[in-house]
Write an enzyme that holds these catalytic residues in place. Structure first.
Site, PDB file in Angstrom:
ATOM      1  N   ASP A 157       1.002  13.246  10.170  1.00 42.79           N
ATOM      2  CA  ASP A 157       0.781  14.441  10.974  1.00 42.79           C
ATOM      3  C   ASP A 157       1.322  14.227  12.388  1.00 42.79           C
ATOM      4  O   ASP A 157       1.432  13.078  12.854  1.00 42.79           O
ATOM      5  CB  ASP A 157      -0.714  14.766  11.057  1.00 42.79           C
ATOM      6  CG  ASP A 157      -1.267  15.267   9.730  1.00 42.79           C
ATOM      7  OD1 ASP A 157      -0.482  15.739   8.902  1.00 42.79           O
ATOM      8  OD2 ASP A 157      -2.503  15.173   9.541  1.00 42.79           O
TER       9      ASP A 157
ATOM     10  N   TYR B 163      -4.711   2.304   8.094  1.00 39.25           N
ATOM     11  CA  TYR B 163      -4.751   3.056   9.339  1.00 39.25           C
ATOM     12  C   TYR B 163      -5.833   2.510  10.279  1.00 39.25           C
ATOM     13  O   TYR B 163      -6.827   1.920   9.835  1.00 39.25           O
ATOM     14  CB  TYR B 163      -5.108   4.534   9.079  1.00 39.25           C
ATOM     15  CG  TYR B 163      -4.170   5.277   8.175  1.00 39.25           C
ATOM     16  CD1 TYR B 163      -3.118   6.026   8.701  1.00 39.25           C
ATOM     17  CD2 TYR B 163      -4.343   5.260   6.790  1.00 39.25           C
ATOM     18  CE1 TYR B 163      -2.264   6.729   7.863  1.00 39.25           C
ATOM     19  CE2 TYR B 163      -3.492   5.964   5.951  1.00 39.25           C
ATOM     20  CZ  TYR B 163      -2.455   6.700   6.497  1.00 39.25           C
ATOM     21  OH  TYR B 163      -1.612   7.395   5.666  1.00 39.25           O
TER      22      TYR B 163
ATOM     23  N   ASP C 290      -9.715  17.495  12.525  1.00 41.18           N
ATOM     24  CA  ASP C 290      -9.356  16.579  13.606  1.00 41.18           C
ATOM     25  C   ASP C 290      -9.461  17.339  14.926  1.00 41.18           C
ATOM     26  O   ASP C 290      -9.710  18.554  14.946  1.00 41.18           O
ATOM     27  CB  ASP C 290      -7.961  15.970  13.406  1.00 41.18           C
ATOM     28  CG  ASP C 290      -6.834  17.000  13.383  1.00 41.18           C
ATOM     29  OD1 ASP C 290      -6.897  17.980  14.153  1.00 41.18           O
ATOM     30  OD2 ASP C 290      -5.883  16.834  12.601  1.00 41.18           O
TER      31      ASP C 290
ATOM     32  N   ARG D 253      -8.501  12.233   7.897  1.00 38.81           N
ATOM     33  CA  ARG D 253      -9.309  13.195   8.660  1.00 38.81           C
ATOM     34  C   ARG D 253     -10.419  13.796   7.804  1.00 38.81           C
ATOM     35  O   ARG D 253     -11.506  14.098   8.301  1.00 38.81           O
ATOM     36  CB  ARG D 253      -8.429  14.275   9.285  1.00 38.81           C
ATOM     37  CG  ARG D 253      -7.503  14.998   8.372  1.00 38.81           C
ATOM     38  CD  ARG D 253      -6.385  15.661   9.205  1.00 38.81           C
ATOM     39  NE  ARG D 253      -5.272  16.044   8.367  1.00 38.81           N
ATOM     40  CZ  ARG D 253      -5.081  17.274   7.896  1.00 38.81           C
ATOM     41  NH1 ARG D 253      -5.958  18.221   8.174  1.00 38.81           N
ATOM     42  NH2 ARG D 253      -4.032  17.546   7.156  1.00 38.81           N
TER      43      ARG D 253
END
Length: 291
Positions: free
Chosen positions: A39, A67, A81, A173
């Protein structure tokens, strides 16, 4: 022509498609693809495949990822988010201990409902396009696997950094949103940095600025990894000219050796293909020679 793999440290506010477009211009090669969309708010490892190497994208896209995610408790947003619109704010009475206890339910194989702000398609339309029109559709839960999930540090009164190692198709997310739901206070992802994807870590990544500088010197191709290096876990096999001709014609050919998957090279050292040897017959999984 440029051929190979480069790992880009994607900057914030760039789409993965933006990075591909920049690489096309810097390498002067239209055949450029990437493995694993990030993203715009995310940064970190974005493997980019150039030239004939784009044929390896399908293998890279199947691998797991890792991540470092920022979790902000106390808010719920439409995008799950902090770039999204805040739908609700709640008081946070949860500390690090309660958060760490909540993580246990999200380790291993879990079900996730894909967020509306995603590129998944329903009846030919991307979910985020529907979401922008205010339309919400039913999404079926999908199984994903969380291989590792831990709190790295608390960075604020209600914010934490999490390390997440997960399978393909995991929405971090959504994980943050679901954690907030479980804790009762709501939660949203406030940052995301990918540290591992397709077998590459941050230590392998270069910035777009570094690539641009190399391109100015005429050295952009020096940053490319050969595509066969991506398959280095498979044994190498060099064939003679007759078998190379068969391989280039897409034909199976006889070959001695143990059954399995091989990197196949021609007599001049050219990487021809990833092949499968079974019962003395080599067939092509994917070819990588120029045509």
């Amino acid at each position: 022509m440029a051929n190979g793999i480069i790992v880009i440290d994607k900057p914030q506010d760039w789409t993965s498609h933006d990075v591909v477009g920049r690489c096309r211009r810097l390498f002067h090669e239209r055949r450029v693809g990437h493995a694993g969309t990030l993203d715009p708010m995310a940064t970190g490892v974005l493997p980019v495949f150039v030239g004939r190497a784009t044929r390896a994208v399908e293998f890279a896209s199947e691998s797991g990822k890792e991540y470092i995610a920022g979790l902000k408790l106390g808010i719920i947003t439409d995008a799950q988010d902090t770039t999204g619109t805040v739908l609700e704010q709640r008081p946070v009475q949860t500390g690090r201990e309660q958060l760490e206890e909540a993580l246990e339910a999200f380790r291993g194989e879990i079900l996730q409902i894909p967020p509306m702000y995603s590129a998944l398609k329903v009846k030919g339309q991307k979910l985020y396009e529907l979401a922008r029109k205010g339309v919400e559709v039913e999404r079926k839960p999908r199984p994903v696997t969380i291989h590792a999930l831990e709190v790295l540090e608390q960075t604020g009164a209600d914010t934490y950094l999490l390390r997440v190692a997960c399978s393909k198709g995991t929405y971090v997310r959504t994980l943050c949103h679901d954690l907030g739901q479980k804790l009762g206070c709501g939660g949203a992802m406030c940052s995301l940095r990918r540290t591992w994807a397709a077998g590459f870590g941050l230590e392998s990544a270069v910035s777009l600025e570094e690539l641009a500088q190399a391109a100015e010197r005429g050295e952009a191709e020096s940053l490319l990894r050969p595509v066969d290096s991506y398959f280095s876990t498979y044994p190498a096999l060099t064939v003679d000219a007759r078998r190379e001709k068969a391989a280039r014609n897409g034909a199976a050919f006889p070959q001695q050796g143990a059954d399995g998957t091989y990197r196949v090279y021609g007599p001049e050292g050219d990487f021809l293909l990833l092949g499968r040897l079974q019962d003395g017959c080599m067939t092509t999984i994917k070819s990588f020679f120029e045509v």
